[in-house]
Design a protein around this motif. Sequence first.
Motif, PDB file in Angstrom:
ATOM      1  N   PHE A   1       0.823  -1.205   0.000  1.00  0.00           N
ATOM      2  CA  PHE A   1       0.000   0.000   0.000  1.00  0.00           C
ATOM      3  C   PHE A   1       0.862   1.263   0.000  1.00  0.00           C
ATOM      4  CE2 PHE A   1      -2.399   3.387   2.055  1.00  0.00           C
ATOM      5  CZ  PHE A   1      -3.615   3.332   1.385  1.00  0.00           C
ATOM      6  N   ALA A   2       1.810   1.348   0.919  1.00  0.00           N
ATOM      7  CA  ALA A   2       2.645   2.543   1.001  1.00  0.00           C
ATOM      8  C   ALA A   2       3.457   2.745  -0.274  1.00  0.00           C
ATOM      9  CB  ALA A   2       3.570   2.469   2.213  1.00  0.00           C
ATOM     10  N   GLY A   3       3.932   1.641  -0.849  1.00  0.00           N
ATOM     11  CA  GLY A   3       4.691   1.759  -2.091  1.00  0.00           C
ATOM     12  C   GLY A   3       3.846   2.246  -3.244  1.00  0.00           C
ATOM     13  N   LEU A   4       2.535   2.004  -3.185  1.00  0.00           N
ATOM     14  CA  LEU A   4       1.628   2.443  -4.244  1.00  0.00           C
ATOM     15  C   LEU A   4       1.236   3.907  -4.090  1.00  0.00           C
ATOM     16  CD1 LEU A   4      -0.142   1.533  -6.698  1.00  0.00           C
ATOM     17  CD2 LEU A   4      -1.954   1.066  -5.022  1.00  0.00           C
ATOM     18  N   VAL A   5       0.830   4.286  -2.872  1.00  0.00           N
ATOM     19  CA  VAL A   5       0.279   5.638  -2.691  1.00  0.00           C
ATOM     20  C   VAL A   5       1.294   6.624  -2.132  1.00  0.00           C
ATOM     21  CG1 VAL A   5      -2.018   4.671  -2.329  1.00  0.00           C
ATOM     22  CG2 VAL A   5      -0.635   5.273  -0.346  1.00  0.00           C
TER      23      VAL A   5
ATOM     24  N   CYS B   1       2.433   6.430   1.327  1.00  0.00           N
ATOM     25  CA  CYS B   1       2.467   6.433   2.786  1.00  0.00           C
ATOM     26  C   CYS B   1       1.519   5.374   3.326  1.00  0.00           C
ATOM     27  CB  CYS B   1       2.091   7.809   3.343  1.00  0.00           C
ATOM     28  SG  CYS B   1       0.402   8.337   2.988  1.00  0.00           S
ATOM     29  N   ARG B   2       1.569   5.171   4.629  1.00  0.00           N
ATOM     30  CA  ARG B   2       0.601   4.315   5.285  1.00  0.00           C
ATOM     31  C   ARG B   2      -0.765   4.999   5.284  1.00  0.00           C
ATOM     32  NH1 ARG B   2       2.617   0.794   9.122  1.00  0.00           N
ATOM     33  NH2 ARG B   2       0.473  -0.008   9.081  1.00  0.00           N
TER      34      ARG B   2
ATOM     35  N   ALA C   1       6.731   6.750   2.300  1.00  0.00           N
ATOM     36  CA  ALA C   1       6.889   6.790   3.752  1.00  0.00           C
ATOM     37  C   ALA C   1       6.204   5.573   4.355  1.00  0.00           C
ATOM     38  CB  ALA C   1       6.288   8.075   4.310  1.00  0.00           C
ATOM     39  N   ARG C   2       6.932   4.794   5.121  1.00  0.00           N
ATOM     40  CA  ARG C   2       6.384   3.546   5.661  1.00  0.00           C
ATOM     41  C   ARG C   2       6.207   3.594   7.179  1.00  0.00           C
ATOM     42  NH1 ARG C   2       6.445   0.039   1.415  1.00  0.00           N
ATOM     43  NH2 ARG C   2       7.852   0.574  -0.306  1.00  0.00           N
ATOM     44  N   GLY C   3       6.357   4.757   7.756  1.00  0.00           N
ATOM     45  CA  GLY C   3       6.178   4.860   9.202  1.00  0.00           C
ATOM     46  C   GLY C   3       6.402   6.268   9.683  1.00  0.00           C
ATOM     47  N   GLN C   4       6.365   6.442  11.007  1.00  0.00           N
ATOM     48  CA  GLN C   4       6.566   7.707  11.704  1.00  0.00           C
ATOM     49  C   GLN C   4       5.573   8.794  11.277  1.00  0.00           C
ATOM     50  OE1 GLN C   4      10.614   8.803  13.067  1.00  0.00           O
ATOM     51  NE2 GLN C   4      11.310   7.607  11.305  1.00  0.00           N
ATOM     52  N   GLY C   5       4.427   8.400  10.770  1.00  0.00           N
ATOM     53  CA  GLY C   5       3.409   9.378  10.439  1.00  0.00           C
ATOM     54  C   GLY C   5       3.788  10.336   9.328  1.00  0.00           C
TER      55      GLY C   5
ATOM     56  N   ASP D   1       1.671   9.103  14.608  1.00  0.00           N
ATOM     57  CA  ASP D   1       0.530   8.499  13.915  1.00  0.00           C
ATOM     58  C   ASP D   1      -0.454   7.924  14.933  1.00  0.00           C
ATOM     59  OD1 ASP D   1      -1.171   7.554  11.959  1.00  0.00           O
ATOM     60  OD2 ASP D   1       0.036   5.788  11.487  1.00  0.00           O
ATOM     61  N   ASP D   2      -0.955   8.804  15.803  1.00  0.00           N
ATOM     62  CA  ASP D   2      -1.797   8.364  16.916  1.00  0.00           C
ATOM     63  C   ASP D   2      -2.900   9.386  17.143  1.00  0.00           C
ATOM     64  OD1 ASP D   2      -2.945   7.519  19.272  1.00  0.00           O
ATOM     65  OD2 ASP D   2      -1.053   7.220  20.342  1.00  0.00           O
ATOM     66  N   ALA D   3      -4.126   9.029  16.749  1.00  0.00           N
ATOM     67  CA  ALA D   3      -5.247   9.944  16.936  1.00  0.00           C
ATOM     68  C   ALA D   3      -5.637  10.075  18.400  1.00  0.00           C
ATOM     69  CB  ALA D   3      -6.459   9.454  16.135  1.00  0.00           C
TER      70      ALA D   3
END
Length: 480
Positions: A119-123, A125-126, A274-278, A347-349
Motif C-alpha cells: 500500500f505505502a509503495g503504491l500511494v 504512505c501508510r 513513507a512507511r512509518g513515523q506518520g 501516527d496516533d489519533a
Amino acid sequence: MTLTLGIDLGTSGVKSVLVDERDAVIAEASAPLTVSRPQPLWCEQDPADWWNAVCATLDALTASAAEHMAVVGAIGLSGQMLGVTCLDASDRPLRPALLWNDARAGSECTEVEAAAADFAGLVGCRAMVGFPAPKLRWLSKHEPEILKHTCRILLPKDYLRLRLTGIAASDLADASATLLMDTRAGQWSADLLAACSVRQEQLPALIASHEIGGTLRDELAARWGLPRRTPVVGGAGDNMCGGVGAGIVRSGSASISLGTSGVYFLANEDFRPARGQGMHTHRHAVKGLFAQNGCILSAGAALAWVAALVGASDIPTLIAEVEAAALPIAEAPVFTPYLSGERTPHDDAGISAAFSGLRMGMGRLHLVQAVLEGVALALADCHRALLSTGAAIDEVSLVGGGARSGLWSRLIASAIGLPLRRAEAAAVGPALGAARLARLGIGGPLIAAEAERASIPPDPAMTDALAAKRAAYERHLALR
C-alpha cells in the motif's frame, strides 16, 4: 501588465492575493472560517461557507483594486488538503465536508491498507486517520445512503473550481494525497476505489497543477470585474502551493508552514514512500518532483486554543506581550501540542496534549510561551523523522501566518538546528504559490524573481534550553 490571482482555502479562513509579474503582492483580502466539531474527533465545515468566504475576498478585491482585477490573466487555487466533499446530481453538498483533522476513521485505516500488497509503495504512505480513503470507507459503513447518492467526490479547493468554472477536476499533486491514487503513475487505482466503495465516475478528471482546468463563469467575471473567460489552472494542495510560494522548487529544498497545522515539506526528485513515523509522500506541484511531508496537527491551532484559554482576543498582541516579557525557556512549563492527536512521528489519533511542570507564580504568558516551545519541539520531531529516511535538507524556508512571530521563528530554528529563511510574503505563501502556478499556466515563468529573504539562525542558548526541556517533553509520551 498581466496579474495573476491566487485563492487559498485554509481551515481558518480564505486568503486571495493579486500578484504582479515580479511576484509582488499588489492586493490581498481574507475572510474567516469556523470548524464544527459535532462529536469528539469529528471536524467538519459546510462547503457553502467556503464559497461565501471566497466571494467575500473577491468582492473586497474588486472594491479596493478594480483596476488590477481587470488585468488578471489567470487564477490559481490552493486549499486545505484531505477534505471529503460529497455532492449530489445538482452539485449540492449532501453533508458537511470531513476535514483533514477529522479522526473518526481510525479503524478503517487497516481495512484500506489491505486493498494493496504494498500500500505505502503504491500511494506514498501508510493509511492514516484524516486521509480521504479511510473517511470514504467510514462513510460506506456508517452513512451508506450518502455515498450511494454522491455523484461527485471533491477535495475542498476543487469544490471551489466547480463553483468558479462548472468543471470537476483535480490536480495530480492534491489528488495524490487521497490514498486513492497510484502516485507514481498519476492515475486512480481501481483496487483502492473498490476498497472504499467508490466508483471512478464519482471522482474528478486529473490535470497538472499548471494546466488550465476551466474558465471563469461569465456571471462571476462580471461580478468581480475580471476578464471574460479567465483561465483557472489546476493549482494544488496548500502544502504544495506553500512550497511553491516559498520557492521550494528543487530537490533538497524544504519549508516549514505555520498555519492551523504545522507542515515540514521537503522536495525530492525521488519517489520515497513513507512507511512509518506518520510521514507521507505525495506529488509536488512542480513537474518531476515529489514531496516528503511531516505534519503536526496543531500549530496555529494550539496558539489559538491557548489564546482563548487565557482570554486573549488578539493573537498578534498576545505574541507581542510574550516577546516583550522575554521569559527564560527554563521558566516556562512543558507543553505537548497534541490537541487533535498527532501525525508525525506518532501516527496516533488518541495521543493528547498536556502542560507539565506547572508551578505557583506562573501566569498566562508562561502558558503561551510553552505552546510556542512545544510546537517548535514537535517540528523538530518532524525534522528528525525526515532525516531518518536518508533525505538531504539543504535549506529551510518558513511560511504561514505564524512566520510573522520573531520569537516563534527563533524557537523553531533553534529546535531543528538549522537557519530558516523567511521571505517578505511568507504569510501568504500558499496563495502566492497558487498565483505562480497560474502564471506558469499561461506561459509565464513559475518564479519571476527570487525574493530577498531574512535569515533566522539558531540561537545557541535557545538550542541548549530546548534540549534540556526535551526530556520532560518526551516523559509525557511515556506516561500517556
